[in-house]
Design a protein around this motif. Structure first.
Motif, short mmCIF file in Angstrom:
data_model
loop_
_atom_site.label_atom_id
_atom_site.label_comp_id
_atom_site.label_asym_id
_atom_site.label_seq_id
_atom_site.Cartn_x
_atom_site.Cartn_y
_atom_site.Cartn_z
N GLU A 96 0.84 -1.19 0.00
CA GLU A 96 0.00 0.00 0.00
C GLU A 96 0.89 1.25 0.00
OE1 GLU A 96 -4.19 -1.32 2.01
OE2 GLU A 96 -2.62 -0.63 3.40
N PRO A 97 0.29 2.44 -0.19
CA PRO A 97 1.11 3.65 -0.36
C PRO A 97 2.01 4.00 0.81
CG PRO A 97 -1.13 4.04 -1.13
CD PRO A 97 -1.14 2.70 -0.47
N GLY A 98 1.61 3.68 2.04
CA GLY A 98 2.40 4.08 3.19
C GLY A 98 3.54 3.15 3.54
N VAL A 99 3.69 2.05 2.82
CA VAL A 99 4.79 1.12 3.10
C VAL A 99 6.10 1.77 2.69
CG1 VAL A 99 5.80 -1.14 2.59
CG2 VAL A 99 3.32 -0.91 2.85
N THR A 100 7.01 1.87 3.64
CA THR A 100 8.27 2.56 3.40
C THR A 100 9.38 1.56 3.07
OG1 THR A 100 8.96 2.44 5.72
CG2 THR A 100 7.60 4.34 5.06
N GLN A 101 10.51 2.10 2.66
CA GLN A 101 11.68 1.26 2.43
C GLN A 101 12.04 0.48 3.70
OE1 GLN A 101 15.01 3.36 0.63
NE2 GLN A 101 13.62 4.84 -0.31
N ALA A 102 11.98 1.16 4.84
CA ALA A 102 12.32 0.50 6.11
C ALA A 102 11.31 -0.58 6.47
CB ALA A 102 12.41 1.54 7.23
N ASP A 103 10.02 -0.34 6.19
CA ASP A 103 9.00 -1.34 6.47
C ASP A 103 9.28 -2.63 5.70
OD1 ASP A 103 7.55 0.38 8.11
OD2 ASP A 103 6.26 1.08 6.47
N LEU A 104 9.58 -2.49 4.42
CA LEU A 104 9.84 -3.69 3.61
C LEU A 104 11.13 -4.37 4.06
CD1 LEU A 104 9.06 -5.57 1.33
CD2 LEU A 104 10.22 -4.02 -0.27
N ALA A 105 12.15 -3.59 4.39
CA ALA A 105 13.40 -4.18 4.87
C ALA A 105 13.17 -5.00 6.13
CB ALA A 105 14.42 -3.08 5.13
N GLN A 106 12.37 -4.47 7.05
CA GLN A 106 12.08 -5.19 8.29
C GLN A 106 11.29 -6.46 8.00
OE1 GLN A 106 9.49 -3.12 11.04
NE2 GLN A 106 10.36 -4.18 12.80
N PHE A 107 10.32 -6.37 7.12
CA PHE A 107 9.50 -7.54 6.75
C PHE A 107 10.37 -8.65 6.16
CE2 PHE A 107 7.31 -9.77 3.30
CZ PHE A 107 6.24 -10.34 3.98
N LEU A 108 11.25 -8.29 5.24
CA LEU A 108 12.10 -9.29 4.60
C LEU A 108 13.09 -9.89 5.59
CD1 LEU A 108 12.85 -7.43 1.23
CD2 LEU A 108 11.28 -9.35 1.58
#
Length: 534
Positions: free
Chosen positions: A113-125
């Motif tokens: 979604e639009p609010g997902v940041t680079q840091a959010d995805l890095a943490q998820f992965l």
């Protein structure tokens, strides 16, 4: 406040709840700060809690004829931050839409979604130990993945062109209907997320740099983390070597892509802006760094006239072979040709702490910057590029954490033209930028970044003291002068700040007329991000 705006705000309060709707004054206090020093009168601001609310938000806008300007995280620093092109818009903040909707761990496609940041995805992965790279940019971990792709941003990881990695989008149109594409509708969501061209008319490109709709979901193909990641660092000890380096870089991209991801070539000013404090006490009559100080800073921080930074990805054998090719191509041109892995960068940073004196401090800053750059290359977002926005800030030590150049009072406007990958073009361009920036009292910070093997994108951050109205005026004038002089010489931006939309309309009337015809069909009232690229 007009009656229609007041009625629209009341309707949005009923939909979202009063705390999620701001009037114009509160919207300005929350969203008005901008690094370009632009100002806009805002009608208000809305903060959506879920993507399901967006269609009704747009229907209310249509009912009352009130334009909305959607943002993801509002980190569009240097291009307008969170501000719209036109006065009177209501900000539609989608920053709380932070779901990672789906992830295909086998094929490497993530839907956000639009609010997902680079840091959010890095943490998820990282939490699930998925071996994929975040498509990072220099804006840092708090910037939106979706918004950067919609602006056709790019980075240094294997998928350099971020929009080229987009496979599917969900878009809310101006009448509140939702467009997901023909392949999604007829063949299902899985196939739609795996095949970027879809079925029938290719529509995804219409929603980039346009404001034709509000993108609420996006699928992005991620690059798998390779066996080996390295960078090639090199320097040009003489300004006269620039042309030869440009040709060698073009040949390297032709021979070595995709093992060679991208090449950045930065002038001394640009490297110093990320590693050295601005020398306010050593300026010339124009208010710029004097020549002796520039030379001294170069010696202290080990920065030559030009610094190259190339990224390498692949198996160990592939990377070793690419290193040999780069040595051959750059060997007679570059000085201090060095190949560095993340582990080696950590070692260099530790060793630099043992070097005494001013040279040691300069080396420590440089090796720390190198280590941070290697993290970025490895798909781990950080703020290694953001210090340049603070270079001419009077109190950079007061920066927030995480950094927010707009809120912190930094002055920054990006001039980002495309430059043909030819020796003479690169030279003419560098001289033009130096001449125009100095004439306006601004330091010439130049980077050339490869976008394939035919063209560079050059990013020139116009960094200024935003607390000084005269400096703000000079920066604005400088951007317009660069636009005019660059166009005459064959260089033109791939992306525009909000104050550049009116000149663009004058320079491309036929294209803007076609864009307007399309907008009249899908958005006849001109309600979504009016004024953008049309």
């Amino acid at each position: 406040m007009t009656t229609s705006l007041r009625d629209a705000l009341d309707a949005w309060r009923q939909l979202l709840g009063a705390p999620r709707v701001d009037d114009g004054d509160r919207a300005w206090a929350r969203y008005g700060a901008d690094t370009t020093a632009a100002t806009r009168q805002l009608g208000g601001a809305l903060r959506a809690a879920s993507a399901d609310q967006v269609p009704e938000i747009v229907r209310i806008a249509s009912r009352f004829g009130v334009p909305v300007h959607p943002i993801s995280t509002g980190r569009n620093w240097g291009y307008g931050s969170a501000l719209p092109v036109n006065h009177g818009c209501v900000i539609l903040d989608l920053g709380e839409l932070r779901r990672i909707v789906a992830f295909d761990a086998e094929l490497g496609v993530v839907t956000v979604e639009p609010g997902v940041t680079q840091a959010d995805l890095a943490q998820f992965l990282a939490q699930a130990q998925h071996d994929f790279l975040v498509p990072v940019s220099g804006a840092g971990g708090t910037a939106s993945l979706l918004a950067n792709a919609l602006e056709r941003g790019y980075g240094v990881t294997p998928h350099t062109d971020h929009f080229a990695a987009v496979t599917w989008m969900e878009v809310v149109l101006a009448d509140g209907t939702v467009h997901r594409g023909m392949l999604h509708e007829a063949g299902g969501p899985e196939l739609a997320s795996l095949f970027r061209w879809g079925l029938g008319m290719y529509t995804q490109g219409l929603f980039t740099q346009s404001g034709l709709g509000i993108v609420t979901q996006m699928s992005i193909a991620l690059a798998r983390r390779p066996e080996s990641v390295a960078v090639c660092l090199f320097s040009l000890k003489d300004e006269a070597l620039l042309e030869a380096a440009a040709v060698a870089i073009r040949q390297a991209m032709q021979r070595l892509h995709p093992t060679l991801g991208a090449v950045n070539l930065m002038n001394r000013h640009r490297v110093l802006s990320m590693s050295a404090p601005y020398p306010w006490d050593h300026l010339d009559a124009q208010g710029l760094i004097d020549a002796p100080t520039l030379q001294a800073l170069g010696r202290q921080f080990q920065v030559f006239p030009w610094t190259g930074f190339a990224t390498l990805y692949g198996t160990r054998r592939m990377v070793r072979a690419a290193q040999a090719e780069l040595r051959q191509l750059l060997g007679g041109i570059a000085s201090r040709l060095l190949f560095v892995t993340p582990r080696r960068a950590d070692t260099l940073a530790r060793l630099a702490r043992w070097v005494p004196g001013a040279s040691g401090r300069g080396l420590q800053r440089l090796t720390q910057s190198l280590r941070s750059s290697l993290e970025l290359v490895a798909g781990r977002p950080n703020e290694t590029a953001l210090p340049l926005a603070y270079w001419r800030h009077r109190h950079p030590e007061r920066a927030a954490s995480p950094k927010n150049p707009a809120a912190d009072g930094c002055g920054l406007i990006w001039y980002a033209p495309l430059v043909p990958m030819r020796a003479d073009a690169v030279r003419r361009y560098a001289e033009m930028v130096g001449e125009v920036t100095r004439a306006h009292g601004l330091e010439p910070l130049i980077t050339f970044t490869t976008l394939g093997d035919r063209v560079f994108d050059s990013t020139v951050p116009l960094v200024f003291d935003r607390s000084d109205p005269a400096a703000c005026a000079r920066a604005q004038a400088c951007w317009h002068a660069l636009l005019a002089r660059g166009r005459e010489a064959g260089f033109f931006p791939y992306r525009f700040p909000i104050q550049g939309m009116e000149p663009l309309r004058q320079l491309a009337p036929e294209s803007c007329a076609l864009s307007e015809r399309i907008h009249r069909s899908l958005d006849p009232q001109g309600l979504i991000a009016p004024g953008r690229y049309r």
